[in-house]
Design a protein around this motif. Sequence first.
Motif, short mmCIF file in Angstrom:
data_model
loop_
_atom_site.label_atom_id
_atom_site.label_comp_id
_atom_site.label_asym_id
_atom_site.label_seq_id
_atom_site.Cartn_x
_atom_site.Cartn_y
_atom_site.Cartn_z
N TRP A 37 17.58 7.00 -11.07
CA TRP A 37 16.47 6.78 -12.04
C TRP A 37 16.20 5.51 -11.78
O TRP A 37 15.17 4.90 -12.41
CB TRP A 37 16.81 7.05 -13.53
N ALA A 38 16.99 4.59 -11.29
CA ALA A 38 16.78 3.03 -10.93
C ALA A 38 15.96 2.64 -9.85
O ALA A 38 15.42 1.68 -9.77
CB ALA A 38 18.20 2.47 -10.82
N LEU A 39 15.71 3.67 -8.99
CA LEU A 39 14.94 3.39 -7.78
C LEU A 39 13.28 3.35 -8.27
O LEU A 39 12.87 4.18 -8.98
CB LEU A 39 14.99 4.62 -6.81
N ARG A 40 12.54 2.33 -7.64
CA ARG A 40 11.19 2.20 -7.61
C ARG A 40 10.54 2.11 -6.34
O ARG A 40 11.38 1.97 -5.34
CB ARG A 40 10.90 0.91 -8.51
N CYS A 41 9.35 2.32 -6.08
CA CYS A 41 8.84 2.23 -4.64
C CYS A 41 8.38 0.83 -4.57
O CYS A 41 7.69 0.20 -5.46
CB CYS A 41 7.46 3.46 -4.69
N LEU A 42 8.64 0.42 -3.16
CA LEU A 42 8.13 -0.96 -3.07
C LEU A 42 6.80 -1.17 -3.04
O LEU A 42 6.36 -2.45 -3.57
CB LEU A 42 8.82 -1.18 -1.55
N GLY A 43 5.92 -0.39 -2.82
CA GLY A 43 4.40 -0.57 -2.92
C GLY A 43 3.57 0.71 -2.82
O GLY A 43 4.16 1.89 -2.13
N GLY A 44 2.52 0.86 -3.33
CA GLY A 44 1.48 2.09 -3.38
C GLY A 44 1.04 2.14 -1.88
O GLY A 44 0.31 3.20 -2.10
N THR A 45 1.14 1.31 -1.07
CA THR A 45 0.42 1.64 0.22
C THR A 45 1.33 2.30 1.22
O THR A 45 2.54 1.86 1.20
CB THR A 45 -0.26 0.33 0.98
N SER A 46 0.76 2.68 2.06
CA SER A 46 1.44 3.35 3.34
C SER A 46 2.00 2.40 4.15
O SER A 46 1.22 1.69 4.68
CB SER A 46 0.73 4.63 4.06
N GLY A 47 3.27 2.11 4.65
CA GLY A 47 3.57 1.50 5.35
C GLY A 47 2.98 1.37 6.89
O GLY A 47 2.58 0.43 7.33
N GLU A 48 2.80 2.50 7.31
CA GLU A 48 2.44 2.73 8.67
C GLU A 48 0.90 2.03 8.87
O GLU A 48 0.23 1.55 9.83
CB GLU A 48 2.39 3.87 9.25
N ARG A 49 0.18 2.36 7.72
CA ARG A 49 -1.14 1.89 7.73
C ARG A 49 -1.28 0.47 7.35
O ARG A 49 -2.01 -0.52 8.07
CB ARG A 49 -2.21 2.61 6.38
N ARG A 50 -0.46 -0.21 6.66
CA ARG A 50 -0.72 -1.66 6.17
C ARG A 50 -0.09 -2.58 7.05
O ARG A 50 -0.54 -3.52 7.11
CB ARG A 50 -0.03 -1.71 4.69
N GLY A 51 1.19 -2.19 7.52
CA GLY A 51 1.65 -3.03 8.35
C GLY A 51 1.35 -3.06 9.66
O GLY A 51 1.98 -3.66 10.62
N ILE B 214 21.80 -3.41 -0.52
CA ILE B 214 20.79 -4.49 -0.88
C ILE B 214 20.37 -5.53 0.15
O ILE B 214 21.00 -5.91 1.27
CB ILE B 214 21.66 -5.28 -1.97
N ARG B 215 18.94 -5.73 0.29
CA ARG B 215 18.27 -6.37 1.40
C ARG B 215 17.78 -7.62 0.52
O ARG B 215 17.34 -7.75 -0.42
CB ARG B 215 17.24 -5.56 1.95
N PRO B 216 17.57 -8.93 1.34
CA PRO B 216 17.17 -9.99 0.82
C PRO B 216 15.47 -9.92 0.68
O PRO B 216 14.99 -9.39 1.65
CB PRO B 216 17.59 -10.88 2.08
N LYS B 217 15.03 -10.70 0.01
CA LYS B 217 13.72 -10.59 -0.06
C LYS B 217 12.90 -12.22 0.43
O LYS B 217 11.87 -12.01 0.46
CB LYS B 217 13.09 -10.62 -1.73
N ASP B 218 13.93 -12.93 0.24
CA ASP B 218 13.05 -14.44 0.52
C ASP B 218 13.82 -15.00 1.90
O ASP B 218 13.45 -16.33 1.93
CB ASP B 218 13.53 -15.12 -0.64
N ASP B 219 14.23 -14.28 2.85
CA ASP B 219 14.63 -14.81 4.11
C ASP B 219 13.50 -14.73 4.95
O ASP B 219 12.52 -13.99 4.90
CB ASP B 219 15.84 -14.68 4.43
N ARG B 220 13.79 -15.10 6.34
CA ARG B 220 12.85 -14.93 7.55
C ARG B 220 12.94 -13.88 8.20
O ARG B 220 12.64 -13.79 9.44
CB ARG B 220 12.55 -16.42 8.10
N SER B 221 13.86 -12.99 7.70
CA SER B 221 14.18 -11.69 8.52
C SER B 221 13.24 -10.68 8.28
O SER B 221 12.32 -11.00 7.73
CB SER B 221 15.53 -11.51 7.84
N TYR B 222 13.63 -9.57 9.19
CA TYR B 222 12.70 -8.30 8.98
C TYR B 222 12.54 -7.90 7.51
O TYR B 222 11.51 -7.57 7.17
CB TYR B 222 13.35 -7.09 9.78
N TRP B 223 13.71 -8.10 6.90
CA TRP B 223 13.84 -7.63 5.47
C TRP B 223 12.96 -8.28 4.58
O TRP B 223 12.22 -7.96 3.74
CB TRP B 223 15.03 -7.64 5.00
N GLY B 224 12.84 -9.58 4.74
CA GLY B 224 11.95 -10.62 4.00
C GLY B 224 10.68 -10.49 4.34
O GLY B 224 9.66 -10.30 3.58
N TRP B 225 10.34 -10.00 5.53
CA TRP B 225 8.99 -9.84 5.99
C TRP B 225 8.62 -8.49 5.22
O TRP B 225 7.36 -8.39 4.74
CB TRP B 225 8.86 -9.61 7.68
#
Length: 188
Positions: free
Chosen positions: A12-26, A117-128
Amino acid sequence: AGHGMEIQAPVWALRCLGGTSGERRGRPPGRSTTSRDDTGETKDKRWLISLFELFEQLSSGQVTPLELTDRKPLSVYVHQGEDDAWGLYCSSRQTVLALLMRQACVRNELLSVKCIIRPKDDRSYWGWQWSTFHDGGDGLSVGLGGGRHKSVPIKDRMDSMGSPSSSQRSSLRDGSSFELRNASTASA
C-alpha cells in the motif's frame, strides 16, 4: 542516506513514479517508438494483458509479492508529495499496479515486497530516472499510452459531488436507483 539499502515495504505504500510510459518518454530524440505493426494501441493492449497475467499469478498463488521481488527488488524513491504524504515511488508501473490490485482483493492481509532505495538527487542513472520520469503527480494514478494522469484528492472528489438530498437518501434506503451528479452541473 540509506541509498542502496534493501527494505521490505507494504504494498500500500507504493506509488507510481510517473503517469507516462518510460519507453516513450525516455527514448532519445529521433528514434521512433512504433513500427508499422506496433501502434500505441497495440502496445497498450499487450501492456494490459501482461498486467492481468501478473495479477492472475499473484491471485492464484503461483507467486507471492515477496517471491516476485526476491531476486529483483523494486527500485523505489522515498518522496514526500505535494499532498504531504510520503510514499515509495517506483517506475515499474505494471508491477506496482498488479500488486495494488492484489492488495485491494485481500484488504485483510498485509502484502509486502522487497525494495531498494534509490537516490533522487545525484548524477547517476537513478537520479536521471527520477528527474526524467517524475511528473510532479502524487503517484496514485496509472495511465496507459504515456498520458499524464494526475489524480484529484478523494476529499475534493467528494466535495464536488455534493451531498445527497433527503429524498435521494430515502431512495437509497428503498433500494431505488440513485444518480450522482457533479455539483457544478446540478446547480446549473
